[in-house]
Scaffold this active site. Sequence first.
Site, PDB file in Angstrom:
ATOM      1  N   LYS A  38       0.878  -1.344   0.171  1.00 19.39           N
ATOM      2  CA  LYS A  38       0.221   0.142  -0.185  1.00 19.39           C
ATOM      3  C   LYS A  38       0.763   1.232  -0.244  1.00 19.39           C
ATOM      4  O   LYS A  38       1.632   1.585   0.691  1.00 19.39           O
ATOM      5  CB  LYS A  38      -0.949   0.226   1.323  1.00 19.39           C
ATOM      6  N   SER A  68      -9.211   2.337   2.867  1.00 17.86           N
ATOM      7  CA  SER A  68      -8.384   2.823   2.884  1.00 17.86           C
ATOM      8  C   SER A  68      -7.552   2.220   1.648  1.00 17.86           C
ATOM      9  O   SER A  68      -6.499   2.442   0.308  1.00 17.86           O
ATOM     10  CB  SER A  68      -7.993   4.035   2.981  1.00 17.86           C
ATOM     11  N   SER A 120     -10.458  -0.605   7.154  1.00 20.39           N
ATOM     12  CA  SER A 120      -9.436  -0.063   5.859  1.00 20.39           C
ATOM     13  C   SER A 120      -9.239  -1.427   5.588  1.00 20.39           C
ATOM     14  O   SER A 120      -8.457  -1.128   4.202  1.00 20.39           O
ATOM     15  CB  SER A 120      -8.691   1.443   6.422  1.00 20.39           C
TER      16      SER A 120
END
Length: 470
Positions: free
Chosen positions: A82, A157, A181
């Site tokens: 990420k 996210s 997330s």
Amino acid sequence: MMTGPIWQWGAADTARAIREGRISCRDAVESALERLKDVNARVNAVTVDLSDNARVRATDADAILAADGPRGPLHGVPITIKENTDQEGQANTNGVPAYANNMAASNAPAIDNLLKAGAIIIGRTNTPEFSLRWFTDNPLRGQTQNPWKAGVTPGGSSGGAAAAVALGIGAIGHGSDLGGSLRYPAYCCGVATIRPSLGRVPAFNATAPEERPPALQMMSVQGPIAREVKDVRLALAVMAAGDPRDPLWVPAPLNGPKPDGPVRVAVTKNPAGLPCDPAVAAAVDRAAGILSDAGYAVEAHDPPKVDLAASCWRGLLAAETRLSMAPAIREHGSASINAMLDSFLAAAPVVDLAGYIDLQRERLRLIRLWARFQTDYPVILAPVSQEPPFPQDDDQSGDARMATLIDAQTMQYVVNLLGLPAAAVPTGLHDGLPIGVQLIGPRMREDLCLDAAQAIEDSTGVLARILWAA
């Protein structure tokens, strides 16, 4: 024996095939890179293509095998990272154009752990601005699409991580979770994950300008996303190795004692009286039936004080956001993230220092209440969201809709407030979109969450295989 292209194989199966000499590390990486080339353009999940470096690392990994050198449990397995987490030589942008050159000189602990296990990073995945939305979009990298259906969020996210994994771009996606997330993107994209307990996976970003404030220290964690539960379990074991840069890391065993008799499961569909969409309720019912058939003792029972826990999370996060994140968002954020922030703050209580301290006290009381509850019910079966996956940019629809979105995500962020582990696993499709549940365990009992998730997956199958056939 695995069939089909290598990119369809899970992490454990890929690693085993490499160990047994049936495929090379280069074979595994090239298959994932070919898949990235074929499908990423339509979803924008991977925002930094690391193909060239991945090929070099794969060649080196094969040389280690040829020399009978040391290899870890993920030797040669392609993964993604990420883009809000430090990776040496890469920018930790956090989805913000102003941070496009925020270069990392070292890896975050979880990334070091994955690399030590032999994993090969093929790309970095998209995240919303400041990693602060349940939608994955930012002015620097653009919007990530849901791989199942246009116009629907892939979650946030860690939306890029989940979309990449669902499509076969890497066997494991690294992500993080402050208010759902990891679990919400897994839910939206039809894959599996574990939000680890606070202290399970070490975390530290040297690129951060200062230490995280207290609530973020207590509620934000990192973890893996994968298509299969067994790969989530494998990746968690790798990521959980200790690191002195995180003094909050806990040297706890990954597996604890099994409860005497059948594991008791508390099923909740309307915690705190929240409405539950019929499709979500049906997913919970299906999961409850599967667990019952698998020998679990399943009962309808709401966990304690969900409404107070939700209010506590909102109050703590809003207080710290107003003080620490809002100035940066106001200065560097787009109109979209600022509109979301306005609506979130409008739905959250305003607290002074005394109120903040009271919320911290309330948090400890709630942790104690839940610990007692989970002595009787070690696993809680709950919705991930009270609604099916949201339309893209639904948080831009004004304060009233934002308030209902926050309500719908209650059982995600309550888990973060309490520092508990929770697995998310799909149960099937509804209207062409994935639907699923989460399984919440006591602190440091990710094994109980993953055991229950595995029982569900054993019954429903791996959902991503339907996506590949579409």
